[in-house]
Scaffold this motif. Structure first.
Motif, PDB file in Angstrom:
ATOM      1  N   ARG A   1      -3.202   2.594   0.793  1.00 44.61           N
ATOM      2  CA  ARG A   1      -2.794   1.600  -0.193  1.00 44.61           C
ATOM      3  C   ARG A   1      -1.528   0.874   0.242  1.00 44.61           C
ATOM      4  O   ARG A   1      -1.394  -0.332   0.075  1.00 44.61           O
ATOM      5  N   LEU A   2      -0.574   1.620   0.813  1.00 39.67           N
ATOM      6  CA  LEU A   2       0.696   1.012   1.206  1.00 39.67           C
ATOM      7  C   LEU A   2       0.635   0.405   2.604  1.00 39.67           C
ATOM      8  O   LEU A   2       1.627  -0.101   3.111  1.00 39.67           O
ATOM      9  N   GLY A   3      -0.526   0.511   3.233  1.00 38.37           N
ATOM     10  CA  GLY A   3      -0.706  -0.152   4.515  1.00 38.37           C
ATOM     11  C   GLY A   3       0.010   0.510   5.668  1.00 38.37           C
ATOM     12  O   GLY A   3       0.501  -0.162   6.565  1.00 38.37           O
ATOM     13  N   ALA A   4       0.096   1.833   5.648  1.00 38.24           N
ATOM     14  CA  ALA A   4       0.751   2.529   6.751  1.00 38.24           C
ATOM     15  C   ALA A   4      -0.058   2.370   8.028  1.00 38.24           C
ATOM     16  O   ALA A   4      -1.276   2.219   7.991  1.00 38.24           O
ATOM     17  N   VAL A   5       0.630   2.364   9.160  1.00 34.64           N
ATOM     18  CA  VAL A   5      -0.045   2.220  10.455  1.00 34.64           C
ATOM     19  C   VAL A   5       0.451   3.306  11.403  1.00 34.64           C
ATOM     20  O   VAL A   5       1.438   3.982  11.131  1.00 34.64           O
ATOM     21  N   GLY A   6      -0.254   3.416  12.523  1.00 34.62           N
ATOM     22  CA  GLY A   6       0.206   4.300  13.601  1.00 34.62           C
ATOM     23  C   GLY A   6       0.235   5.765  13.217  1.00 34.62           C
ATOM     24  O   GLY A   6      -0.496   6.202  12.339  1.00 34.62           O
ATOM     25  N   PRO A   7       1.111   6.532  13.881  1.00 34.34           N
ATOM     26  CA  PRO A   7       1.174   7.975  13.634  1.00 34.34           C
ATOM     27  C   PRO A   7       1.427   8.309  12.162  1.00 34.34           C
ATOM     28  O   PRO A   7       0.960   9.329  11.670  1.00 34.34           O
TER      29      PRO A   7
END
Lengths: 124, 311, 415
Positions: free
Chosen positions: C216-222
């Motif tokens: 939902r918060l658009g986290a990316v990567g590790p």
């Protein structure tokens, strides 16, 4: 889960030489092809000014000082040592040197001028 | 005259200051070497001290200037005066009276209190959080420290440090009953000295320098010096109670053995701060009450049993 | 009355813009109740350098070096993402050998970034020994990068249409030797991070973010992968040579800082695998094609899996020598939203490691200055010159006159 997992390594290190290099005294030297201070060979320069055009930092100025004679003024304070000018130079007049300890207290010393060789006197 | 000598020179202020700086150097050097680093040169703590003395003292506008200036000296005085009752290289301390173990322990509590008051009155938010943390932490480590140190006293049937060490010189094998107490006291001492894993009150990455955030110049120098001296005094106390070996020989050898014992304790403290990550304050309090205190109780119980059966 | 009593013991402490836990200036304002965090306000913008605007003033080629300096750690990621976009607009087909070299440098960069991160994480939880050892070992890959590209940071290997330096076969041997040492060290650190009690106590359960929230918060990567979001641009939208290479995308479902540590450490092992394949499979051929000075009109969006997550660059050309617009969306901007969420109901002591766990790069993140007038809510975007004037006036109002300061500095230099 065990506490103190690094104990072995830490105790071994006590009897090893430190990994630190005492920098100003000992130097590791730069690898071949390091992009340090740029040097300029005035005799090869044809004054096309490609380096001036491509320099991202506006650090180079090529001035015409006579018939087919050019001097280069480098601003080491502006130079970002990307060596794009070395790639852009058609005549290989610009070369990267491994020299990197270029800090100066005096701003004026950051301006490096490469003068063309003295012209052979026309009288001779 | 001799009283003045013992307060100012040996074993008082001058000796302790020098030994404290040397102990700090050894701590830092070992810490560095265990991390495969070079570490500071031998005069670094002294150089730091002199440099700080030459710097300007800045007292925050909001701070209470009297308390702010007084606390470093207060901490320093407390730790220096506690050495007088601790036997160093012979069984007798300089001055001794019945029950001086308790007095030494309370004198060693005063620096923590000084950190708290100094941090609180400097009014910086970081310093206030740090000072509250150091007080919270004190309530956690103080009980196991006292219990750890009381068990050898119980076995020796005395609350006087000189008599305790005399007892263990006479019966050296008995000090092996106190190994657990030594370990507990060592861990609690880490908390008292605010060293990792218990450096919570001055956790750099959280609250800058904690209690000492607003301190600078001479005042900070005295705080640092008092921590160094506290390390030496704490190590001497542990050495006197738990490691009473080589006290009956002649002065020079006894003195050397004393130095070695202190350095051994310093080494163990350094080792602990090298191999552990910093705890959180809630974890630290829980650790002390959940593990250290029960262990200290076990130690006390064992001592009582030994006393009942053997003596 | 009741409410004010509730908030009586609540106070705000500033973390930053200058703070030992932060390596770059950024402001976190924390509402505390004792040791407990009641709320966090994040203020970005201390590091705005106007790079996007500056890109419009320079040629496409010069921008490669400017874009590279968006970030000191993932410099190759930014320059690769940028040149990919430009190459797409210009319709250049980059030689395969160049793509392999880009992949190689990209993975070496990931190795050095993850080693750096592990050290910083150690420092944030007060475990400096870990910091010293990981940074000592990181020197191996830094030296290797200096040998391959000519510099330790800002490698300058990319150019429009290919790469600038070739990897000779002798270098292959050096790379494999360095990778072998690093792999052994990585295995040791995996052991330390997953077994040492004092580390686990500080990492597990800290900075929780569920899979749903991460998406939902658009986290990316590790950060996203540690919450079980199986997303990696290298696999989903392969660029450079990744389509021809075999590797796994590491995910973990601890959802906390411990999970992020495990993901990064295991990714290192995957990177070593990729580097070995690149050294073995690198095709022969030219390393660059000639790029035109004028890039035809068009626009392109390019994605790149930087060590910190997905890096997005948008480039628009109007057919001239200079781009009309360059837009950078650094991975930290996507991840910074999660920090606020992760810190809910945590302790002050967790603050540094939770911020560090997204591996933030604030100077990547600070991009645009927008102004909203307080009185009439009008939005305005500052122009280059107005921004400069505003800055001069701002400093003068606070008793710092740039002109006087420059004169003083000049006098100081004279003597």
């Amino acid at each position: 889960m065990k506490p103190g997992r690094m104990l072995n390594l830490v105790l071994q290190s006590l009897f090893k030489r430190p990994a630190t290099l005492n920098y100003p005294v000992d130097k590791s030297g730069m690898p071949k092809g390091f992009r340090g201070k740029i040097t300029f060979d005035p005799s090869k320069c044809i004054g096309c000014r490609m380096c001036m055009r491509d320099c991202p930092a506006n650090a180079i100025t090529i001035n015409k000082v006579g018939e087919k004679r050019f001097e280069a003024v480098f601003d080491l304070g502006r130079c970002i040592y990307c060596a794009q000018c070395v790639d852009s130079c058609l005549k290989r007049a610009l070369v990267s040197s491994p020299e990197f300890e270029l800090a100066q207290l005096d701003k004026k010393k950051l301006k490096v001028v490469f003068h063309p060789p003295a012209q052979e006197a026309s009288g001779l | 005259m001799s009283a003045l000598f013992s307060i100012l020179i040996y074993p008082g202020f001058l000796f302790l200051a020098l030994f404290g700086l040397i102990a700090e150097f050894i701590d830092r050097k070992l810490y560095a070497r265990m991390q495969n680093r070079q570490g500071p040169p031998w005069f670094q703590p002294l150089a730091d001290f002199i440099k700080l003395l030459g710097k300007e003292d800045i007292v925050p506008d909001e701070a209470n200037p009297r308390m702010f200036r007084l606390m470093p000296l207060f901490a320093l005085t407390a730790v220096v005066s506690s050495i007088i009752y601790i036997p160093l290289w012979k069984t007798g301390a300089l001055y001794s009276f019945s029950g001086d173990l308790v007095v030494v322990l309370y004198l060693l509590t005063l620096p923590t209190l000084a950190f708290f008051i100094g941090g609180w009155y400097s009014t910086s938010l970081y310093a206030r959080i740090g000072s509250v943390r150091s007080l919270t932490q004190m309530f956690a480590y103080e009980v196991p420290l006292f219990m750890g140190l009381f068990s050898p006293a119980l076995l020796a049937d005395s609350w006087t440090l000189s008599e305790i060490s005399q007892f263990y010189v006479d019966h050296p094998m008995y000090s092996f009953f106190n190994v657990l107490g030594f370990a507990i006291s060592l861990i609690a001492l880490l908390g008292k000295l605010e060293k990792a894993p218990f450096d919570i009150p001055e956790a750099e990455t959280e609250i800058v320098a904690g209690t000492f955030t607003e301190y600078s110049g001479r005042l900070f120098a005295f705080f640092r010096l008092s921590i160094d001296i506290e390390m030496v005094v704490g190590a001497s106390l542990l050495a006197a109670v738990f490691l009473p070996f080589g006290l009956s020989g002649d002065a020079v050898i006894g003195f050397l053995i004393y130095i070695l014992k202190v350095l051994l304790v310093v080494f163990l403290l350094t080792l602990a701060r090298t191999i552990f990550a910093r705890m959180r304050i809630d974890q630290m309090v829980r650790f002390c009450w959940k593990y250290l205190v029960p262990l200290a109780l076990v130690q006390l119980l064992a001592i009582l049993l030994v006393k009942g059966v053997v003596l | 009355m009741h409410d004010s009593h509730e908030h009586e013991h609540e106070f705000k402490i500033p973390l930053g813009p200058q703070h030992p836990a932060l390596k770059e200036p950024e402001n976190f304002s924390i509402a505390l109740k004792g040791e407990k965090i009641m709320g966090v306000d994040i203020r970005l913008g201390y590091n705005h350098r106007g790079i996007e605007k500056a890109c419009e003033e320079r040629t496409f080629l010069q921008d490669v070096y400017l874009i590279e300096r968006v970030c000191g750690i993932c410099s190759h990621s930014h320059s690769s993402a940028y040149v990919q976009a430009v190459e797409e607009i210009a319709g250049l087909s980059v030689p395969r050998r160049a793509l392999y070299i880009r992949t190689l440098i990209g993975e070496l960069e990931r190795v050095h970034s993850h080693f750096l991160w592990l050290g910083v994480a150690g420092h944030e939880i007060g475990f400096d020994t870990l910091l010293m050892y990981t940074w000592r070992d990181r020197e191996i890959v830094m030296d290797l990068l200096a040998q391959l590209t000519g510099n330790r940071v800002n490698y300058g290997i990319n150019t429009i249409g290919g790469v600038r330096r070739d990897i000779t076969p002798e270098y292959g041997k050096d790379i494999l030797a360095a990778i072998a040492t690093l792999e052994e060290r990585t295995k040791y650190y995996i052991q330390i991070a997953t077994e040492e009690t004092s580390i686990i106590k500080r990492l597990s359960g800290v900075g929780m973010i569920s899979r749903q929230d991460a998406v939902r918060l658009g986290a990316v990567g590790p950060t996203a992968r540690a919450s079980g979001v199986d997303r990696d641009i290298r696999r989903e939208d392969p660029y450079a040579a990744y389509a021809e290479l075999d590797f796994n995308v590491i995910t973990d479902d601890h959802c906390d800082v411990f999970g992020r540590t495990v993901v990064r450490l295991k990714e290192l092992l995957e990177s070593f695998k990729i580097i070995r394949q690149v050294v073995a499979k690198i095709p022969d051929g030219p390393i660059a094609v000639r790029a035109p000075r004028k890039i035809p009109a068009g626009e392109a969006l390019s994605r790149y899996e930087a060590p910190r997550g997905e890096d997005v660059h948008y480039v628009k050309s109007n057919g001239g020598e200079k781009p009309e617009r360059v837009k950078v969306r650094a991975p930290t901007l996507a991840n910074i939203q999660t920090v606020k969420h992760m810190l809910r109901d945590r302790f002050l002591a967790d603050m540094p490691i939770v911020i560090a766990a997204i591996d933030p790069c604030f100077s990547c993140t600070d991009r645009l200055v927008g102004v909203r007038h307080l009185d009439n809510h009008k939005r305005e975007t500052l122009s280059w010159e107005n921004l400069r004037l505003f800055s001069l006036g701002w400093h003068r109002a606070r008793g710092f006159d740039v002109a006087i300061a420059e004169k003083k500095l000049h006098n100081l230099m004279e003597h």
